[in-house]
Design a protein around this motif. Sequence first.
Motif, PDB file in Angstrom:
ATOM      1  N   SER A  90       0.861  -1.185   0.000  1.00  0.00           N
ATOM      2  CA  SER A  90       0.000   0.000   0.000  1.00  0.00           C
ATOM      3  C   SER A  90       0.899   1.237   0.000  1.00  0.00           C
ATOM      4  O   SER A  90       1.867   1.305   0.769  1.00  0.00           O
ATOM      5  CB  SER A  90      -0.883  -0.028   1.252  1.00  0.00           C
ATOM      6  OG  SER A  90      -1.158   1.264   1.710  1.00  0.00           O
ATOM      7  N   ARG A 117      -5.604   0.058   0.725  1.00  0.00           N
ATOM      8  CA  ARG A 117      -6.546   0.250   1.836  1.00  0.00           C
ATOM      9  C   ARG A 117      -7.561   1.343   1.539  1.00  0.00           C
ATOM     10  O   ARG A 117      -7.213   2.391   1.002  1.00  0.00           O
ATOM     11  CB  ARG A 117      -5.773   0.617   3.099  1.00  0.00           C
ATOM     12  CG  ARG A 117      -4.999  -0.555   3.692  1.00  0.00           C
ATOM     13  CD  ARG A 117      -3.655  -0.142   4.216  1.00  0.00           C
ATOM     14  NE  ARG A 117      -3.688   1.097   4.927  1.00  0.00           N
ATOM     15  CZ  ARG A 117      -3.626   1.202   6.253  1.00  0.00           C
ATOM     16  NH1 ARG A 117      -3.519   0.144   6.990  1.00  0.00           N
ATOM     17  NH2 ARG A 117      -3.647   2.380   6.833  1.00  0.00           N
ATOM     18  N   ARG A 119     -11.256   3.470   3.157  1.00  0.00           N
ATOM     19  CA  ARG A 119     -11.763   3.990   4.428  1.00  0.00           C
ATOM     20  C   ARG A 119     -12.506   2.892   5.181  1.00  0.00           C
ATOM     21  O   ARG A 119     -12.978   1.922   4.593  1.00  0.00           O
ATOM     22  CB  ARG A 119     -12.756   5.116   4.161  1.00  0.00           C
ATOM     23  CG  ARG A 119     -12.128   6.480   4.112  1.00  0.00           C
ATOM     24  CD  ARG A 119     -13.208   7.500   3.858  1.00  0.00           C
ATOM     25  NE  ARG A 119     -13.788   8.030   5.078  1.00  0.00           N
ATOM     26  CZ  ARG A 119     -15.062   8.383   5.222  1.00  0.00           C
ATOM     27  NH1 ARG A 119     -15.904   8.239   4.250  1.00  0.00           N
ATOM     28  NH2 ARG A 119     -15.485   8.895   6.361  1.00  0.00           N
ATOM     29  N   LYS A 183     -18.521   5.648  -8.222  1.00  0.00           N
ATOM     30  CA  LYS A 183     -17.271   6.168  -7.657  1.00  0.00           C
ATOM     31  C   LYS A 183     -16.069   5.877  -8.564  1.00  0.00           C
ATOM     32  O   LYS A 183     -15.846   4.733  -8.945  1.00  0.00           O
ATOM     33  CB  LYS A 183     -17.085   5.501  -6.290  1.00  0.00           C
ATOM     34  CG  LYS A 183     -15.797   5.794  -5.583  1.00  0.00           C
ATOM     35  CD  LYS A 183     -15.924   5.383  -4.129  1.00  0.00           C
ATOM     36  CE  LYS A 183     -14.623   5.440  -3.384  1.00  0.00           C
ATOM     37  NZ  LYS A 183     -14.792   5.243  -1.945  1.00  0.00           N
TER      38      LYS A 183
HETATM   39  C1  BTN Z   1     -11.792   5.011   0.050  1.00  0.00           C
HETATM   40  O1  BTN Z   1     -12.573   5.553  -0.727  1.00  0.00           O
HETATM   41  O2  BTN Z   1     -12.179   4.136   0.830  1.00  0.00           O
HETATM   42  C2  BTN Z   1     -10.352   5.446   0.044  1.00  0.00           C
HETATM   43  C3  BTN Z   1      -9.536   4.707  -0.956  1.00  0.00           C
HETATM   44  C4  BTN Z   1      -8.077   5.155  -1.006  1.00  0.00           C
HETATM   45  C5  BTN Z   1      -7.229   4.307  -1.925  1.00  0.00           C
HETATM   46  C6  BTN Z   1      -5.850   4.841  -2.072  1.00  0.00           C
HETATM   47  S1  BTN Z   1      -4.934   4.036  -3.353  1.00  0.00           S
HETATM   48  C7  BTN Z   1      -3.467   4.825  -2.833  1.00  0.00           C
HETATM   49  C8  BTN Z   1      -3.483   4.880  -1.324  1.00  0.00           C
HETATM   50  N1  BTN Z   1      -2.900   3.682  -0.765  1.00  0.00           N
HETATM   51  C9  BTN Z   1      -3.801   2.936  -0.123  1.00  0.00           C
HETATM   52  O3  BTN Z   1      -3.568   1.837   0.430  1.00  0.00           O
HETATM   53  N2  BTN Z   1      -5.002   3.538  -0.164  1.00  0.00           N
HETATM   54  C10 BTN Z   1      -4.955   4.802  -0.855  1.00  0.00           C
END
Ligand code: BTN
Length: 327
Positions: A90, A117, A119, A183
């Motif tokens: 991530s 990851r 929210r 989305k």
């Molecule tokens: C959401 O809408 O739940 C938030 C999503 C966020 C995704 C991004 S991808 C780059 C960054 N690294 C991660 O592990 N998550 C964020």
Amino acid sequence: MKEKIIKLLKENKDNFISGEKVSELFGVSRTAIWKYINTLKEEGYEIESVSRKGYRLISSPDILTYEEIESWLNTDYIGRKVYYYNILSSTNMEAKKIAPSEKEGTIVVAESQTAGRGRLGRSWQSPKEKGIWMSIILKPKVNPIHVARVTLIGAAAVNLALRDIGVDSYIKWPNDIVINGKKVCGILTEMSSELNMINYVIMGIGINVNLEDEDFCEEVSKVGTSLKIETGGKVNRKKLLAKVLNRFEELYTPFVENNDLSKAINICRKDSILIGKEVRIITGKEEKIGIAMDINEDGKLVVKYENGEIENLLSGEVSVRGLRGYV
Ligand code: BTN
């Protein structure tokens, strides 16, 4: 050295540049240059090599390295240092590791994530070279209670950048970007702080750029989509990434320098998909129905419930949904 060679080849696009000239310019042997050229070819650069003429760049790969986004970037400090990976668990996790010793504005980009990851503990699908999976390291000198404002700046920046490239997108407060009711982008803001001081903020942005229908699992495809699916054509990820960074710096600088959030808030209001709509406000197990009235100057969502009561909601505490589905 590799970076310098790419730059030189790009500046001389359509022309050959001799190995001798490159080696003179950079003070390394012609054999070393030849090795660098081979590495670049392995990375996907199409380079023509002709004896006695030298090297000529034919095409560059669709990758999100600094060298590939630089020509569109007009920032001072956001995105001027890029940690680029083919694969990471991530980008947010990696950014957290390096944040203590990095300057504000450094970004971590990966072509794919194995444990992206989202929210509220959700996962985020991040297939290879199809999206923008990145995290920006920020060090705002503001009280930790105001960190949610950074997410709004991120959402406003992504939406402006999408409109810059001609996409009709909307902001779903506080951290989603929506096209045709689905989305395309999510933002995950994480923070390390003391009682009244932020150590760092990691703003993770995931944009579904060139994903196809089959890249989404059944569950996600109900609410998620990609720019390619919605616009019907492949979108230039490099240009979009640079434009997001440009727009982010434009909105973030007045916030950190003068506590001025007005431009970002106005964009979140103007391009909001929620304002004026009936919404479900979900806090833990509790669910209430109301109308999204406004986003106030602190970035809170103003909701009027069925009983007439008005509440200003801080992001992080709630999930907002449309009456019948996602929006
Ligand atoms: C959401 O809408 O739940 C938030 C999503 C966020 C995704 C991004 S991808 C780059 C960054 N690294 C991660 O592990 N998550 C964020």
